[in-house]
Every structure is written in C-alpha cells, then in structure tokens.
Scaffold this motif. Sequence first.
Motif, PDB file in Angstrom:
ATOM      1  N   VAL A  94       0.844  -1.183   0.000  1.00  0.00           N
ATOM      2  CA  VAL A  94       0.000   0.000   0.000  1.00  0.00           C
ATOM      3  C   VAL A  94       0.886   1.241   0.000  1.00  0.00           C
ATOM      4  N   GLN A  95       0.381   2.305  -0.560  1.00  0.00           N
ATOM      5  CA  GLN A  95       1.126   3.564  -0.540  1.00  0.00           C
ATOM      6  C   GLN A  95       0.977   4.255   0.816  1.00  0.00           C
ATOM      7  N   ALA A  96       1.954   5.060   1.141  1.00  0.00           N
ATOM      8  CA  ALA A  96       1.883   5.843   2.376  1.00  0.00           C
ATOM      9  C   ALA A  96       0.594   6.648   2.410  1.00  0.00           C
ATOM     10  N   GLY A  97      -0.040   6.647   3.581  1.00  0.00           N
ATOM     11  CA  GLY A  97      -1.318   7.317   3.733  1.00  0.00           C
ATOM     12  C   GLY A  97      -2.514   6.417   3.500  1.00  0.00           C
ATOM     13  N   GLY A  98      -2.259   5.237   2.985  1.00  0.00           N
ATOM     14  CA  GLY A  98      -3.331   4.301   2.697  1.00  0.00           C
ATOM     15  C   GLY A  98      -3.739   3.474   3.904  1.00  0.00           C
ATOM     16  N   SER A  99      -4.617   2.520   3.655  1.00  0.00           N
ATOM     17  CA  SER A  99      -5.171   1.693   4.723  1.00  0.00           C
ATOM     18  C   SER A  99      -5.127   0.218   4.345  1.00  0.00           C
ATOM     19  N   LEU A 100      -5.038  -0.594   5.364  1.00  0.00           N
ATOM     20  CA  LEU A 100      -5.150  -2.050   5.226  1.00  0.00           C
ATOM     21  C   LEU A 100      -5.877  -2.581   6.448  1.00  0.00           C
TER      22      LEU A 100
END
Length: 113
Positions: A11-17
């Motif tokens: 995931v890119q920085a700032g994203g969620s999982l």
Amino acid sequence: VQLQAFGGGLVQAGGSLRLSCEASGSSLSIIVMGWYRQAPGKQRELVADIVRGDTNYATSVKGRFTISRDPAKNTVFLQMNSLKPEDTAVYYCNARTRSYAYWGQGTLVTVSS
C-alpha cells in the motif's frame, strides 16, 4: 489453538489495510488476542492487543490503528489507517491463554513512500 492471518499487502503511504486473524481449536481458552510486528533487522514488537473490550496500543500506532475482536467468530482485526513506510513489517497474530502464547504465520505489510 491455530491462528490464520489474512490481509497483508502493498500500500502507498497514507493508505489503509485491514488485517484479520481467525483462531481455531481450543479458542475458548483465549484470554488476550493481539498483533505484533517485526521489521527487518529489528525485534518483534507489540502493535496492539485486546482483552475483552480493553485495548492497548504501541505509541507509534495510536490514533492510526484500531484493534477489534469478534468473539462469535474467534477473529481479531487490525484496521490500519494513515500507514507510514515505517509500518512496513511482518505482522503476526498472537493469542494467549493462561498457560501458553500462540502465533500465526505472519503476513507482510509493505508501505511505499
């Protein structure tokens, strides 16, 4: 007790999982469920755990991560928001009974900058 974790990825920085971990076997004996992580070259560290409704978080993830548990499904979740590159690690599910600690197989979370 057997633990099966799901949900890692890139995931890119700032994203969620969202990670999930399902317990099977003698799951009724579980008192605490939680998540740990281990980054390359570092020791395994506690991310968050939950005992009934009480939660505990590492300082580095407070306000960004949320741990929850569904006792009916013997599952613990870790919602990770505002991810940072330093969150990159293998995440391990953990379950503790009165006498033993159990570990899942680990799921890799990679956060790109």
